[in-house]
Structures are given as C-alpha cells and as structure tokens.
Design a protein around this motif. Structure first.
Motif, PDB file in Angstrom:
ATOM      1  N   PHE A 174      58.728  62.164  47.319  1.00  0.00           N
ATOM      2  CA  PHE A 174      57.724  61.252  47.908  1.00  0.00           C
ATOM      3  C   PHE A 174      56.684  62.093  48.645  1.00  0.00           C
ATOM      4  CE2 PHE A 174      57.239  57.533  51.159  1.00  0.00           C
ATOM      5  CZ  PHE A 174      56.194  57.006  50.441  1.00  0.00           C
ATOM      6  N   ARG A 175      57.192  63.047  49.432  1.00  0.00           N
ATOM      7  CA  ARG A 175      56.306  63.942  50.183  1.00  0.00           C
ATOM      8  C   ARG A 175      55.386  64.711  49.251  1.00  0.00           C
ATOM      9  NH1 ARG A 175      59.730  68.543  52.150  1.00  0.00           N
ATOM     10  NH2 ARG A 175      59.476  69.074  49.959  1.00  0.00           N
ATOM     11  N   ASP A 176      55.931  65.143  48.110  1.00  0.00           N
ATOM     12  CA  ASP A 176      55.164  65.996  47.202  1.00  0.00           C
ATOM     13  C   ASP A 176      54.310  65.205  46.216  1.00  0.00           C
ATOM     14  OD1 ASP A 176      56.362  68.063  48.518  1.00  0.00           O
ATOM     15  OD2 ASP A 176      57.907  68.418  47.000  1.00  0.00           O
TER      16      ASP A 176
ATOM     17  N   LYS B  38      56.979  49.553  66.743  1.00  0.00           N
ATOM     18  CA  LYS B  38      55.776  48.879  66.240  1.00  0.00           C
ATOM     19  C   LYS B  38      55.017  49.757  65.231  1.00  0.00           C
ATOM     20  CE  LYS B  38      51.694  46.649  68.140  1.00  0.00           C
ATOM     21  NZ  LYS B  38      50.974  46.361  69.381  1.00  0.00           N
ATOM     22  N   GLY B  39      54.582  49.149  64.159  1.00  0.00           N
ATOM     23  CA  GLY B  39      53.795  49.867  63.155  1.00  0.00           C
ATOM     24  C   GLY B  39      54.640  50.557  62.100  1.00  0.00           C
ATOM     25  N   ASP B  40      55.949  50.508  62.270  1.00  0.00           N
ATOM     26  CA  ASP B  40      56.843  51.263  61.389  1.00  0.00           C
ATOM     27  C   ASP B  40      57.836  50.313  60.724  1.00  0.00           C
ATOM     28  OD1 ASP B  40      58.645  53.170  60.296  1.00  0.00           O
ATOM     29  OD2 ASP B  40      58.117  54.584  61.891  1.00  0.00           O
ATOM     30  N   ILE B  41      57.923  50.397  59.387  1.00  0.00           N
ATOM     31  CA  ILE B  41      58.816  49.472  58.680  1.00  0.00           C
ATOM     32  C   ILE B  41      60.032  50.176  58.061  1.00  0.00           C
ATOM     33  CG2 ILE B  41      56.943  47.845  58.189  1.00  0.00           C
ATOM     34  CD1 ILE B  41      57.022  48.898  55.261  1.00  0.00           C
ATOM     35  N   HIS B  42      60.224  51.449  58.380  1.00  0.00           N
ATOM     36  CA  HIS B  42      61.403  52.155  57.854  1.00  0.00           C
ATOM     37  C   HIS B  42      62.650  51.651  58.580  1.00  0.00           C
ATOM     38  CE1 HIS B  42      58.068  54.913  56.897  1.00  0.00           C
ATOM     39  NE2 HIS B  42      58.797  55.263  55.854  1.00  0.00           N
ATOM     40  N   ASP B  43      63.654  51.250  57.806  1.00  0.00           N
ATOM     41  CA  ASP B  43      64.837  50.730  58.509  1.00  0.00           C
ATOM     42  C   ASP B  43      66.169  51.260  58.000  1.00  0.00           C
ATOM     43  OD1 ASP B  43      65.071  49.361  56.112  1.00  0.00           O
ATOM     44  OD2 ASP B  43      65.186  47.369  57.007  1.00  0.00           O
ATOM     45  N   ILE B  44      66.152  52.127  57.009  1.00  0.00           N
ATOM     46  CA  ILE B  44      67.439  52.575  56.444  1.00  0.00           C
ATOM     47  C   ILE B  44      68.232  53.392  57.480  1.00  0.00           C
ATOM     48  CG2 ILE B  44      68.506  54.010  54.672  1.00  0.00           C
ATOM     49  CD1 ILE B  44      66.235  53.169  52.808  1.00  0.00           C
TER      50      ILE B  44
ATOM     51  N   MET C 122      65.827  53.485  69.768  1.00  0.00           N
ATOM     52  CA  MET C 122      64.555  53.296  69.050  1.00  0.00           C
ATOM     53  C   MET C 122      64.486  54.268  67.882  1.00  0.00           C
ATOM     54  SD  MET C 122      61.633  52.665  71.937  1.00  0.00           S
ATOM     55  CE  MET C 122      62.091  53.917  73.123  1.00  0.00           C
ATOM     56  N   SER C 123      63.943  53.766  66.775  1.00  0.00           N
ATOM     57  CA  SER C 123      63.797  54.577  65.571  1.00  0.00           C
ATOM     58  C   SER C 123      62.319  54.633  65.173  1.00  0.00           C
ATOM     59  CB  SER C 123      64.622  53.940  64.442  1.00  0.00           C
ATOM     60  OG  SER C 123      64.512  54.694  63.258  1.00  0.00           O
ATOM     61  N   ALA C 124      61.867  55.810  64.739  1.00  0.00           N
ATOM     62  CA  ALA C 124      60.509  55.955  64.188  1.00  0.00           C
ATOM     63  C   ALA C 124      60.545  57.020  63.104  1.00  0.00           C
ATOM     64  CB  ALA C 124      59.522  56.349  65.285  1.00  0.00           C
TER      65      ALA C 124
ATOM     66  N   LEU D 116      57.538  57.830  61.367  1.00  0.00           N
ATOM     67  CA  LEU D 116      56.176  58.313  61.120  1.00  0.00           C
ATOM     68  C   LEU D 116      55.661  59.056  62.354  1.00  0.00           C
ATOM     69  CD1 LEU D 116      54.727  55.015  59.563  1.00  0.00           C
ATOM     70  CD2 LEU D 116      55.421  57.066  58.308  1.00  0.00           C
ATOM     71  N   THR D 117      54.915  60.111  62.109  1.00  0.00           N
ATOM     72  CA  THR D 117      54.333  60.834  63.241  1.00  0.00           C
ATOM     73  C   THR D 117      53.334  59.936  63.987  1.00  0.00           C
ATOM     74  OG1 THR D 117      52.838  61.807  61.602  1.00  0.00           O
ATOM     75  CG2 THR D 117      54.598  63.215  62.421  1.00  0.00           C
ATOM     76  N   THR D 118      52.808  58.957  63.264  1.00  0.00           N
ATOM     77  CA  THR D 118      51.836  58.050  63.909  1.00  0.00           C
ATOM     78  C   THR D 118      52.514  56.975  64.767  1.00  0.00           C
ATOM     79  OG1 THR D 118      51.857  56.829  61.840  1.00  0.00           O
ATOM     80  CG2 THR D 118      49.973  58.275  62.226  1.00  0.00           C
TER      81      THR D 118
ATOM     82  N   ASP E 134      71.197  62.414  63.889  1.00  0.00           N
ATOM     83  CA  ASP E 134      71.672  61.515  62.831  1.00  0.00           C
ATOM     84  C   ASP E 134      72.590  60.452  63.423  1.00  0.00           C
ATOM     85  OD1 ASP E 134      74.184  62.688  63.148  1.00  0.00           O
ATOM     86  OD2 ASP E 134      73.813  64.176  61.578  1.00  0.00           O
ATOM     87  N   ALA E 135      73.139  59.619  62.557  1.00  0.00           N
ATOM     88  CA  ALA E 135      73.920  58.485  63.043  1.00  0.00           C
ATOM     89  C   ALA E 135      75.204  58.947  63.738  1.00  0.00           C
ATOM     90  CB  ALA E 135      74.248  57.552  61.874  1.00  0.00           C
ATOM     91  N   ALA E 136      75.815  60.000  63.223  1.00  0.00           N
ATOM     92  CA  ALA E 136      77.048  60.493  63.849  1.00  0.00           C
ATOM     93  C   ALA E 136      76.755  61.025  65.247  1.00  0.00           C
ATOM     94  CB  ALA E 136      77.668  61.580  62.977  1.00  0.00           C
TER      95      ALA E 136
END
Ligand code: B1M
Length: 231
Positions: free
Chosen positions: A65-67, A110-116, A158-160, A162-164, A210-212
C-alpha cells in the motif's frame, strides 16, 4: 497448480501460513476463515494465528500500500478478510470468566478510520480480563470525555494510524487537563506512526507498541493505581 485447485487442509503449517498471506493480500475472506479454522484444529494457539498469520499478512499488505502497488479498495478487501479471521478468534481470546481487572474506554481519534489495530487491542484486553468500551472510529474529544465519565473508566486508550491524526491525541489529553481530570485516568496510546517519545511529548502515561504490550502496560498501571489507593 491453479489457485482454485489448492486444498487448504492439505498444506502443511508453513505452506498454509504463506497461503494465508496470499489470500489476505487478495482479500479472500472465506479462505482466510477456513485457514484459521484449520490452524485451530491443528492445535495452534489463537494468539499465534493472530500474530503470525493475520498480522504478518497485513504487514505485507501495508508495505505494498505504501509503495503504491495496492490501492484503497484492495486494502479494504484485505482488511475485511482479516476481520473475518479475527471474528473467529475473538471468543477464543476472550475468557468470559476472567476476573475484571479494570475498565478501558478506547477509540480511534477524530479524522481516522483505521480500526483493525484498535479492535485487536480491545480483544486482547478483554481476553486479559479488562472490561472494554469501544467507541469505534473518528472520535472527537467530547466523545472520549463523556464516555470516560459515564463508564467510570480506569483507562483511556487512543489509536491513530496517520501522522495527520496522531496530534489529536494531545487535543484530548489537553482537554482532560483543562477539566482537571487528567490524573483520574491512565492514558495509553498506540498506532503504527507513534513512538515512545511522542507518547511522552503529548503527556500520555505510556505508548504501546502492540496489543500484547498494551495489556502488560495496562496491568502495570492498574497495579500502580491500586498500590497508590491502598497506601
Ligand atoms: Co490506511 N494508511 N489509509 N487504510 N492503512 C496506513 C496507516 C499507511 C501507513 C499505509 C502506507 O502508506 N504504508 C498510511 C499512513 C501514512 C502516514 O500517515 N504516515 C495510510 C494512509 C495514507 C491511508 C489513507 C490516507 C489513504 C488514502 O485515502 N489515500 C486513508 C486514510 C483514511 C482515514 O483514516 N481518514 C487510509 C485508508 C485505509 C483503509 C480504509 C483502506 C484501511 C483501513 C481499514 C480498517 O482499519 N478498517 C487501511 C489500512 C488497512 C492500512 C494499513 C495497510 C494497515 C493498518 C492495519 O490494520 N494494520 C496501514 C499500513 C500499516 O500500518 N502497515 C495503513 C494491522 C494492525 C494490526 O496494526 O493498526 O498498527 P496497527 O495496530 C497495532 C499497533 O499499532 C498497536 O497495536 C495494534 C495491534 O498489535 N495499536 C495500539 C494500535 N492502536 C492502538 C491503541 C492502543 C494501543 C496499541 O491503545 C492503548
């Protein structure tokens, strides 16, 4: 051999994990679910399936995705396949009879929809006996603060991704300070672009890689909280 001809149950463990990387990449939810069930039948621990097969596969997706090799629609399909696998593992990771060790309100900023990643943290926290109130994605500061108060939570997560959006974590912590309630909560932050230095700079109690690590950190901070209360 054509992909259609692959019989997943006939692959050995290493081949199956490699195949899961491919199937995740191709967004094949049914195949991912079948493979997760096969590994479970073979005696794999749910946590190992999660980290070695699903997160491992998603890391490859992330690189492409990055590339610019994969695009949003393909990554959405991969995420959907991953969620299918996670849904099978969730009840196995969550021990319902575990004693409640604390309560966490968690959400993506806010502004971020990543949830996995956040969902994974929620699952692991529940598995470790924490009560988790998941606010979902795209949370404004008021949503966090209302939930913390209403739920009488011990921990804010809290999770984010994106750098934005990661600076928004500071907006939330500053709002807690402005209300004079910052020290009522243990604040843990996480997400791929963060690091310890960022966590410290915004005034979080800890950054969780990470989660652990989130589970271990939450347990440590809850123990400190109990010690303070009983001192
Ligand atoms: Co997004 N995306 N994405 N994306 N996406 C990243 C994050 C990115 C790094 C990809 C890349 O370029 N390599 C990049 C961010 C770049 C940056 O900011 N520096 C990016 C981008 C740019 C975007 C869009 C802007 C793309 C676009 O539209 N042009 C867009 C933004 C949308 C938005 O949010 N407003 C976007 C969209 C999407 C999809 C919708 C397609 C999809 C999300 C689907 C979903 O979540 N339901 C998606 C995905 C899947 C990714 C990647 C490929 C995978 C993220 C993931 O799920 N990883 C990601 C690349 C990557 O990170 N490698 C990428 C697996 C997950 C288990 O790991 O989330 O890191 P992670 O969680 C870990 C830890 O970080 C930690 O524990 C988790 C488990 O171990 N953790 C916590 C996370 N949260 C925590 C909270 C805690 C504690 C620990 O609280 C206590």
């Amino acid at each position: 051999m054509a992909d259609d001809d692959i019989i997943l149950s006939e692959l050995d463990d290493d081949e199956l994990v490699q195949q899961m990387f491919d199937d995740l990449y191709d967004g094949l939810k049914d195949e991912i679910e079948e493979s997760v069930n096969i590994l479970l039948e073979r005696g794999w621990q749910p946590y190992d399936i999660l980290t070695k097969a699903l997160v491992g596969g998603m890391t490859i997706v992330g690189h492409d995705f990055r590339d610019g090799i994969l695009f949003v629609p393909e990554v959405l399909l991969a995420a959907n396949a991953m969620k299918g696998g996670m849904a099978i593992l969730k009840p196995l990771l969550v021990e319902t009879d575990a004693p409640r060790v604390g309560k966490m309100v968690i959400g993506t900023v806010k502004g971020d929809i990543h949830d996995i990643g956040k969902n994974l943290v929620s699952m692991m926290m529940e598995g470790a006996g924490f009560e988790v109130v998941d606010l979902g994605i795209n949370n404004a500061v008021e949503k966090y603060i209302d939930a913390l108060k209403a739920e009488e939570a011990d921990i804010l997560g809290m999770s984010a991704l994106l750098t934005t959006t990661m600076p928004y974590m500071k907006v939330v912590i500053d709002a807690l300070k402005a209300e004079g309630i910052r020290d009522d909560y243990i604040v843990l932050v996480g997400g791929a672009p963060l690091n310890e230095e960022f966590g410290r700079a915004i005034g979080a109690d800890a950054y969780c890689r990470d989660a652990a690590v989130a589970v271990e950190t939450a347990k440590d901070w809850m123990a400190r909280k109990h010690n303070q209360m009983s001192a």
